[in-house]
Design a protein around this motif. Structure first.
Motif, PDB file in Angstrom:
ATOM      1  N   GLN A 117       0.838  -1.212   0.000  1.00 50.82           N
ATOM      2  CA  GLN A 117       0.000   0.000   0.000  1.00 50.82           C
ATOM      3  C   GLN A 117       0.870   1.257   0.000  1.00 50.82           C
ATOM      4  O   GLN A 117       0.584   2.218  -0.713  1.00 50.82           O
ATOM      5  CB  GLN A 117      -0.926  -0.002   1.224  1.00 50.82           C
ATOM      6  CG  GLN A 117      -1.843   1.203   1.301  1.00 50.82           C
ATOM      7  CD  GLN A 117      -2.856   1.240   0.166  1.00 50.82           C
ATOM      8  OE1 GLN A 117      -3.432   0.222  -0.180  1.00 50.82           O
ATOM      9  NE2 GLN A 117      -3.064   2.406  -0.415  1.00 50.82           N
ATOM     10  N   LEU A 118       1.945   1.239   0.764  1.00 46.98           N
ATOM     11  CA  LEU A 118       2.875   2.371   0.798  1.00 46.98           C
ATOM     12  C   LEU A 118       3.494   2.592  -0.580  1.00 46.98           C
ATOM     13  O   LEU A 118       3.525   3.723  -1.079  1.00 46.98           O
ATOM     14  CB  LEU A 118       3.970   2.123   1.844  1.00 46.98           C
ATOM     15  CG  LEU A 118       5.085   3.168   1.928  1.00 46.98           C
ATOM     16  CD1 LEU A 118       4.527   4.524   2.312  1.00 46.98           C
ATOM     17  CD2 LEU A 118       6.149   2.718   2.917  1.00 46.98           C
ATOM     18  N   LEU A 119       3.944   1.523  -1.206  1.00 48.27           N
ATOM     19  CA  LEU A 119       4.536   1.644  -2.544  1.00 48.27           C
ATOM     20  C   LEU A 119       3.510   2.141  -3.558  1.00 48.27           C
ATOM     21  O   LEU A 119       3.841   2.943  -4.441  1.00 48.27           O
ATOM     22  CB  LEU A 119       5.111   0.299  -2.995  1.00 48.27           C
ATOM     23  CG  LEU A 119       6.382  -0.143  -2.274  1.00 48.27           C
ATOM     24  CD1 LEU A 119       6.762  -1.552  -2.672  1.00 48.27           C
ATOM     25  CD2 LEU A 119       7.514   0.809  -2.534  1.00 48.27           C
ATOM     26  N   GLU A 120       2.284   1.694  -3.413  1.00 48.58           N
ATOM     27  CA  GLU A 120       1.229   2.135  -4.324  1.00 48.58           C
ATOM     28  C   GLU A 120       0.980   3.643  -4.180  1.00 48.58           C
ATOM     29  O   GLU A 120       0.838   4.363  -5.178  1.00 48.58           O
ATOM     30  CB  GLU A 120      -0.054   1.353  -4.066  1.00 48.58           C
ATOM     31  CG  GLU A 120      -1.128   1.615  -5.088  1.00 48.58           C
ATOM     32  CD  GLU A 120      -2.367   0.755  -4.872  1.00 48.58           C
ATOM     33  OE1 GLU A 120      -2.981   0.392  -5.878  1.00 48.58           O
ATOM     34  OE2 GLU A 120      -2.709   0.464  -3.708  1.00 48.58           O
ATOM     35  N   GLU A 121       0.946   4.132  -2.945  1.00 47.25           N
ATOM     36  CA  GLU A 121       0.735   5.565  -2.721  1.00 47.25           C
ATOM     37  C   GLU A 121       1.903   6.391  -3.256  1.00 47.25           C
ATOM     38  O   GLU A 121       1.711   7.459  -3.827  1.00 47.25           O
ATOM     39  CB  GLU A 121       0.503   5.858  -1.232  1.00 47.25           C
ATOM     40  CG  GLU A 121      -0.800   5.331  -0.687  1.00 47.25           C
ATOM     41  CD  GLU A 121      -2.039   5.859  -1.397  1.00 47.25           C
ATOM     42  OE1 GLU A 121      -2.008   6.992  -1.928  1.00 47.25           O
ATOM     43  OE2 GLU A 121      -3.045   5.127  -1.448  1.00 47.25           O
ATOM     44  N   ILE A 122       3.113   5.882  -3.078  1.00 47.82           N
ATOM     45  CA  ILE A 122       4.282   6.588  -3.609  1.00 47.82           C
ATOM     46  C   ILE A 122       4.219   6.625  -5.133  1.00 47.82           C
ATOM     47  O   ILE A 122       4.510   7.654  -5.747  1.00 47.82           O
ATOM     48  CB  ILE A 122       5.591   5.931  -3.114  1.00 47.82           C
ATOM     49  CG1 ILE A 122       5.766   6.175  -1.610  1.00 47.82           C
ATOM     50  CG2 ILE A 122       6.798   6.482  -3.877  1.00 47.82           C
ATOM     51  CD1 ILE A 122       6.924   5.419  -0.982  1.00 47.82           C
ATOM     52  N   SER A 123       3.816   5.514  -5.747  1.00 49.92           N
ATOM     53  CA  SER A 123       3.735   5.485  -7.216  1.00 49.92           C
ATOM     54  C   SER A 123       2.705   6.493  -7.727  1.00 49.92           C
ATOM     55  O   SER A 123       2.896   7.102  -8.781  1.00 49.92           O
ATOM     56  CB  SER A 123       3.411   4.078  -7.725  1.00 49.92           C
ATOM     57  OG  SER A 123       2.069   3.734  -7.502  1.00 49.92           O
ATOM     58  N   LYS A 124       1.642   6.712  -6.967  1.00 47.21           N
ATOM     59  CA  LYS A 124       0.638   7.717  -7.361  1.00 47.21           C
ATOM     60  C   LYS A 124       1.226   9.127  -7.289  1.00 47.21           C
ATOM     61  O   LYS A 124       0.982   9.945  -8.173  1.00 47.21           O
ATOM     62  CB  LYS A 124      -0.597   7.621  -6.462  1.00 47.21           C
ATOM     63  CG  LYS A 124      -1.433   6.380  -6.711  1.00 47.21           C
ATOM     64  CD  LYS A 124      -2.583   6.306  -5.730  1.00 47.21           C
ATOM     65  CE  LYS A 124      -3.376   5.030  -5.871  1.00 47.21           C
ATOM     66  NZ  LYS A 124      -4.411   4.910  -4.834  1.00 47.21           N
ATOM     67  N   VAL A 125       1.991   9.393  -6.237  1.00 48.86           N
ATOM     68  CA  VAL A 125       2.623  10.709  -6.094  1.00 48.86           C
ATOM     69  C   VAL A 125       3.574  10.969  -7.263  1.00 48.86           C
ATOM     70  O   VAL A 125       3.648  12.081  -7.786  1.00 48.86           O
ATOM     71  CB  VAL A 125       3.382  10.811  -4.746  1.00 48.86           C
ATOM     72  CG1 VAL A 125       4.301  12.017  -4.712  1.00 48.86           C
ATOM     73  CG2 VAL A 125       2.405  10.855  -3.583  1.00 48.86           C
ATOM     74  N   LEU A 126       4.269   9.924  -7.688  1.00 52.23           N
ATOM     75  CA  LEU A 126       5.220  10.050  -8.788  1.00 52.23           C
ATOM     76  C   LEU A 126       4.538  10.000 -10.158  1.00 52.23           C
ATOM     77  O   LEU A 126       5.210  10.075 -11.186  1.00 52.23           O
ATOM     78  CB  LEU A 126       6.284   8.953  -8.688  1.00 52.23           C
ATOM     79  CG  LEU A 126       7.177   9.026  -7.451  1.00 52.23           C
ATOM     80  CD1 LEU A 126       8.087   7.818  -7.372  1.00 52.23           C
ATOM     81  CD2 LEU A 126       7.981  10.311  -7.443  1.00 52.23           C
TER      82      LEU A 126
END
Length: 163
Positions: free
Chosen positions: A98-107
């Motif tokens: 979930q953390l990686l998914e949120e970071i990918s959205k920010v990027l």
């Protein structure tokens, strides 16, 4: 005199404005570069969350994504899952994804989602190599501890026989 001021003033203002804009874009580009480095590291080590590189990158998330509320929320959920008693490994894995998914959205990596992050390449040979390395380290530690115990025993026996 007015003509000089009218020609110099816009030149000075445009120079200052150009400098401010350049500094803003350089700062923004550096911030994005650091965020991408962290994301790339986390993706590269997602199969081993506790790996040294992964842990270093994870510990930067709070500072580097300070202005991203959803990443901060996912980071706190990850920490909660890591601290949970009794520990549930699947909860930690899910929080990490979930953390990686949120970071990918920010990027703005729109094509990287939960399923993509969850799937990774981890060959059996690498798993076997890591397992063999850990087994070897444990054996070396046991031998070292045995040698220390033997040395202490000999020292104690020598001290007792000389008194």
């Amino acid at each position: 005199m007015n003509q000089i001021i009218e020609s110099i003033f816009p030149a000075i203002i445009s120079g200052i404005l150009a400098t401010v804009v350049t500094l803003f874009w350089q700062n923004r580009a550096k911030k994005l570069e650091v965020r991408k480095e962290i994301f790339t590291t986390l993706m590269a080590y997602r199969y081993r969350i506790a790996d040294r590189e992964s842990v270093k990158a994870l510990n930067c998330v709070q500072a580097v994504f300070y202005d991203c509320p959803k990443v901060q929320t996912a980071w706190k959920a990850f920490l909660d899952a890591a601290d949970k008693k009794p520990f549930v490994e699947q909860d930690l894995i899910d929080a990490h994804i979930q953390l990686l998914e949120e970071i990918s959205k920010v990027l703005k990596y729109k094509n990287i989602g939960w399923k993509d992050i969850k799937r990774n390449y981890y060959p059996d040979g690498l798993a076997s190599e890591l397992n063999d390395t850990n087994t070897l380290r444990k054996a070396q530690l046991e031998v070292a501890l045995h040698n220390v115990a033997e040395t202490r025993k000999k020292t104690t026996d020598t001290d007792n026989s000389s008194t």
